[in-house]
Scaffold this motif. Structure first.
Motif, PDB file in Angstrom:
ATOM      1  N   PRO A  35     -12.195  -3.692  12.013  1.00  0.00           N
ATOM      2  CA  PRO A  35     -11.375  -3.161  13.115  1.00  0.00           C
ATOM      3  C   PRO A  35     -10.116  -3.973  13.382  1.00  0.00           C
ATOM      4  CG  PRO A  35     -13.699  -3.091  13.686  1.00  0.00           C
ATOM      5  CD  PRO A  35     -13.604  -3.872  12.416  1.00  0.00           C
ATOM      6  N   ALA A  36     -10.246  -5.284  13.486  1.00  0.00           N
ATOM      7  CA  ALA A  36      -9.079  -6.117  13.800  1.00  0.00           C
ATOM      8  C   ALA A  36      -8.069  -6.119  12.656  1.00  0.00           C
ATOM      9  CB  ALA A  36      -9.529  -7.542  14.120  1.00  0.00           C
ATOM     10  N   TRP A  37      -8.576  -6.222  11.409  1.00  0.00           N
ATOM     11  CA  TRP A  37      -7.666  -6.274  10.263  1.00  0.00           C
ATOM     12  C   TRP A  37      -6.949  -4.937  10.068  1.00  0.00           C
ATOM     13  CZ3 TRP A  37      -5.181  -9.682   7.534  1.00  0.00           C
ATOM     14  CH2 TRP A  37      -4.677  -9.374   6.276  1.00  0.00           C
ATOM     15  N   SER A  38      -7.651  -3.845  10.220  1.00  0.00           N
ATOM     16  CA  SER A  38      -7.044  -2.529  10.004  1.00  0.00           C
ATOM     17  C   SER A  38      -6.034  -2.188  11.090  1.00  0.00           C
ATOM     18  CB  SER A  38      -8.122  -1.449   9.932  1.00  0.00           C
ATOM     19  OG  SER A  38      -8.850  -1.377  11.151  1.00  0.00           O
ATOM     20  N   GLN A  39      -6.227  -2.749  12.304  1.00  0.00           N
ATOM     21  CA  GLN A  39      -5.324  -2.466  13.411  1.00  0.00           C
ATOM     22  C   GLN A  39      -4.189  -3.481  13.536  1.00  0.00           C
ATOM     23  OE1 GLN A  39      -7.848  -2.000  16.905  1.00  0.00           O
ATOM     24  NE2 GLN A  39      -9.264  -0.728  15.716  1.00  0.00           N
ATOM     25  N   MET A  40      -4.206  -4.491  12.684  1.00  0.00           N
ATOM     26  CA  MET A  40      -3.120  -5.470  12.686  1.00  0.00           C
ATOM     27  C   MET A  40      -1.809  -4.795  12.297  1.00  0.00           C
ATOM     28  SD  MET A  40      -2.729  -8.949  10.390  1.00  0.00           S
ATOM     29  CE  MET A  40      -4.073  -9.825  11.199  1.00  0.00           C
ATOM     30  N   ASN A  41      -0.714  -5.269  12.877  1.00  0.00           N
ATOM     31  CA  ASN A  41       0.593  -4.744  12.508  1.00  0.00           C
ATOM     32  C   ASN A  41       0.805  -4.914  11.005  1.00  0.00           C
ATOM     33  OD1 ASN A  41       3.574  -4.826  12.001  1.00  0.00           O
ATOM     34  ND2 ASN A  41       3.635  -4.411  14.196  1.00  0.00           N
ATOM     35  N   PRO A  42       1.202  -3.859  10.302  1.00  0.00           N
ATOM     36  CA  PRO A  42       1.385  -3.961   8.839  1.00  0.00           C
ATOM     37  C   PRO A  42       2.329  -5.078   8.420  1.00  0.00           C
ATOM     38  CG  PRO A  42       1.437  -1.673   9.540  1.00  0.00           C
ATOM     39  CD  PRO A  42       1.418  -2.488  10.791  1.00  0.00           C
TER      40      PRO A  42
ATOM     41  N   GLU B  34       4.494  -3.187  -0.092  1.00  0.00           N
ATOM     42  CA  GLU B  34       3.975  -1.843   0.111  1.00  0.00           C
ATOM     43  C   GLU B  34       3.261  -1.700   1.462  1.00  0.00           C
ATOM     44  OE1 GLU B  34       4.093   1.116  -2.182  1.00  0.00           O
ATOM     45  OE2 GLU B  34       5.833  -0.205  -2.363  1.00  0.00           O
ATOM     46  N   ALA B  35       2.724  -2.814   1.971  1.00  0.00           N
ATOM     47  CA  ALA B  35       2.012  -2.774   3.252  1.00  0.00           C
ATOM     48  C   ALA B  35       2.884  -2.213   4.368  1.00  0.00           C
ATOM     49  CB  ALA B  35       1.534  -4.183   3.629  1.00  0.00           C
ATOM     50  N   LYS B  36       4.189  -2.415   4.258  1.00  0.00           N
ATOM     51  CA  LYS B  36       5.110  -1.975   5.321  1.00  0.00           C
ATOM     52  C   LYS B  36       5.593  -0.541   5.135  1.00  0.00           C
ATOM     53  CE  LYS B  36       7.657  -5.560   4.295  1.00  0.00           C
ATOM     54  NZ  LYS B  36       8.732  -6.589   4.284  1.00  0.00           N
ATOM     55  N   HIS B  37       5.129   0.111   4.074  1.00  0.00           N
ATOM     56  CA  HIS B  37       5.669   1.436   3.751  1.00  0.00           C
ATOM     57  C   HIS B  37       4.573   2.477   3.528  1.00  0.00           C
ATOM     58  CE1 HIS B  37       9.580  -0.467   3.385  1.00  0.00           C
ATOM     59  NE2 HIS B  37       9.038  -1.350   2.584  1.00  0.00           N
ATOM     60  N   VAL B  38       3.468   2.353   4.239  1.00  0.00           N
ATOM     61  CA  VAL B  38       2.392   3.332   4.140  1.00  0.00           C
ATOM     62  C   VAL B  38       2.677   4.444   5.150  1.00  0.00           C
ATOM     63  CG1 VAL B  38      -0.072   3.745   4.357  1.00  0.00           C
ATOM     64  CG2 VAL B  38       0.740   1.588   3.390  1.00  0.00           C
ATOM     65  N   ARG B  39       3.027   5.606   4.657  1.00  0.00           N
ATOM     66  CA  ARG B  39       3.449   6.693   5.538  1.00  0.00           C
ATOM     67  C   ARG B  39       2.717   7.976   5.199  1.00  0.00           C
ATOM     68  NH1 ARG B  39       8.468   4.533   3.697  1.00  0.00           N
ATOM     69  NH2 ARG B  39       9.529   3.270   5.277  1.00  0.00           N
TER      70      ARG B  39
ATOM     71  N   PRO C  50      -6.841   3.336   6.507  1.00  0.00           N
ATOM     72  CA  PRO C  50      -7.668   2.543   5.590  1.00  0.00           C
ATOM     73  C   PRO C  50      -9.073   3.123   5.505  1.00  0.00           C
ATOM     74  CG  PRO C  50      -7.294   1.367   7.638  1.00  0.00           C
ATOM     75  CD  PRO C  50      -6.385   2.552   7.652  1.00  0.00           C
ATOM     76  N   VAL C  51      -9.638   3.140   4.310  1.00  0.00           N
ATOM     77  CA  VAL C  51     -10.915   3.811   4.092  1.00  0.00           C
ATOM     78  C   VAL C  51     -12.082   3.030   4.686  1.00  0.00           C
ATOM     79  CG1 VAL C  51     -11.367   2.778   1.826  1.00  0.00           C
ATOM     80  CG2 VAL C  51     -12.273   5.038   2.351  1.00  0.00           C
ATOM     81  N   GLY C  52     -11.945   1.699   4.797  1.00  0.00           N
ATOM     82  CA  GLY C  52     -13.027   0.885   5.329  1.00  0.00           C
ATOM     83  C   GLY C  52     -13.276  -0.334   4.460  1.00  0.00           C
ATOM     84  N   VAL C  53     -14.533  -0.706   4.297  1.00  0.00           N
ATOM     85  CA  VAL C  53     -14.904  -1.842   3.449  1.00  0.00           C
ATOM     86  C   VAL C  53     -14.927  -1.387   1.992  1.00  0.00           C
ATOM     87  CG1 VAL C  53     -16.638  -3.603   2.974  1.00  0.00           C
ATOM     88  CG2 VAL C  53     -16.303  -2.785   5.323  1.00  0.00           C
TER      89      VAL C  53
ATOM     90  N   ALA D  75      -4.150  -4.633  -3.053  1.00  0.00           N
ATOM     91  CA  ALA D  75      -3.963  -3.231  -2.672  1.00  0.00           C
ATOM     92  C   ALA D  75      -4.799  -2.895  -1.441  1.00  0.00           C
ATOM     93  CB  ALA D  75      -4.341  -2.322  -3.841  1.00  0.00           C
ATOM     94  N   ALA D  76      -6.055  -3.318  -1.457  1.00  0.00           N
ATOM     95  CA  ALA D  76      -6.961  -2.993  -0.353  1.00  0.00           C
ATOM     96  C   ALA D  76      -6.541  -3.695   0.936  1.00  0.00           C
ATOM     97  CB  ALA D  76      -8.390  -3.378  -0.730  1.00  0.00           C
ATOM     98  N   LEU D  77      -6.262  -4.993   0.851  1.00  0.00           N
ATOM     99  CA  LEU D  77      -5.921  -5.755   2.041  1.00  0.00           C
ATOM    100  C   LEU D  77      -4.595  -5.295   2.646  1.00  0.00           C
ATOM    101  CD1 LEU D  77      -8.321  -7.480   1.148  1.00  0.00           C
ATOM    102  CD2 LEU D  77      -6.953  -9.518   1.656  1.00  0.00           C
ATOM    103  N   SER D  78      -3.667  -4.876   1.806  1.00  0.00           N
ATOM    104  CA  SER D  78      -2.344  -4.509   2.309  1.00  0.00           C
ATOM    105  C   SER D  78      -2.404  -3.322   3.264  1.00  0.00           C
ATOM    106  CB  SER D  78      -1.400  -4.195   1.141  1.00  0.00           C
ATOM    107  OG  SER D  78      -1.764  -2.985   0.494  1.00  0.00           O
ATOM    108  N   VAL D  79      -3.349  -2.400   3.043  1.00  0.00           N
ATOM    109  CA  VAL D  79      -3.421  -1.197   3.888  1.00  0.00           C
ATOM    110  C   VAL D  79      -4.461  -1.321   4.995  1.00  0.00           C
ATOM    111  CG1 VAL D  79      -2.551   0.333   2.097  1.00  0.00           C
ATOM    112  CG2 VAL D  79      -5.019  -0.069   2.285  1.00  0.00           C
TER     113      VAL D  79
END
Length: 295
Positions: free
Chosen positions: A77-84, A137-142, A163-166, A186-190
């Protein structure tokens, strides 16, 4: 003989490599929930060129893999909601650390995989480039806004990417670092969190990556490294496959194992990313069965 002189020259060149361990302490043998584990069963990692034991790492089991999955779930939750942009900066720091420690990473890679030091140095750069790419790429997920087929024409459809999850990673030994960074970055960036099962032949490179990720500011539980032997790998793999919390699985290896992963992922409807097959070189000696070699 010429062969024995050549073998000795290889030994002379690889022996100093074993004294290079600046990234890991002796008790850093697995990495779960932001903690370094050292209590429990261990196994030896050997230099394939000399047979020398490089160091010991944890031989994790299914229970420890399940703990890693639970840790990744709690961190999601915290990682996925962090500002990209913040995630991007952490990955960029990881890239800088990979380049800064390139020589140490390459020396350890040569020790455990047997590849020439020049190729190892190239792989560190290659693997680090994945981290740099996905940091941007983390800043350009649209998502997209799509013209609707419905009436009136002013209506529009909107897609949102989440993000899909774990995610679980199972990597191969021939690229001990780059095969991991192109999955985890790739996974961590999104905003996904992760559990890695590195190959039993080359787990030290994976632990080095975890050590640098920790220094870069990757929060606890976001990237977990569950080392194990091939025997324990069956239980660890089963934990990844059976868990409903593992929503995606990335694997590089044989086609037969890929088929097995497809079958076993059906019950939990995981997304799969598989890189299968390969071309393995081999040497045929005079006393070999030629028909078997051709087959």
């Amino acid at each position: 003989s010429m062969l024995s002189r050549f073998s000795q020259s290889i030994l002379n060149r690889t022996a100093p490599l074993a004294r290079s361990f600046s990234l890991l302490a002796e008790n850093q043998m697995a990495y779960i929930n932001g903690e370094w584990l050292h209590d429990g069963e261990t196994f030896n990692v050997k230099n394939p060129a000399t047979g020398e034991v490089i160091r010991s790492v944890m031989n994790c089991n299914k229970d420890q893999a399940m703990f890693a999955i639970e840790s990744a779930k709690k961190a999601f939750p915290a990682w996925s909601q962090m500002n990209p942009t913040d995630r991007s900066e952490i990955l960029r720091r990881l890239y800088d650390l990979l380049i800064e420690n390139r020589e140490e990473l390459a020396r350890v890679m040569t020790m455990e995989s047997g590849k020439p030091i020049r190729e190892s140095r190239g792989e560190v750069q290659y693997g680090a480039n994945f981290v740099r790419w996905f940091a941007e790429e983390a800043k350009h997920v649209r998502g997209q806004t799509i013209t609707s087929h419905a009436t009136p024409a002013s209506r529009q459809l909107m897609t949102v990417l989440q993000p899909v999850g774990v995610v679980g990673f199972i990597s191969s030994w021939n690229f001990p670092l780059a095969m991991i960074t192109r999955k985890m970055a790739a996974a961590l960036s999104v905003g996904c969190t992760s559990v890695l099962k590195p190959p039993s032949a080359t787990p030290i490179s994976a632990l080095n990556l975890a050590a640098l990720a920790e220094r870069a500011g990757v929060p606890k539980g976001v990237f977990n490294v569950v080392c194990c032997t091939s025997a324990n790998g069956k239980g660890v793999g089963k934990a990844l496959l059976e868990s409903k919390d593992i929503r995606s699985l990335s694997f590089t290896g044989s086609t037969s194992v890929g088929q097995y992963l497809y079958r076993e992922s059906a019950a939990t409807m995981k997304k799969l990313g598989l890189e299968l097959g390969g071309n393995a070189p081999f040497i045929v000696f005079d006393d070999c069965n030629l028909e078997d070699a051709v087959a």
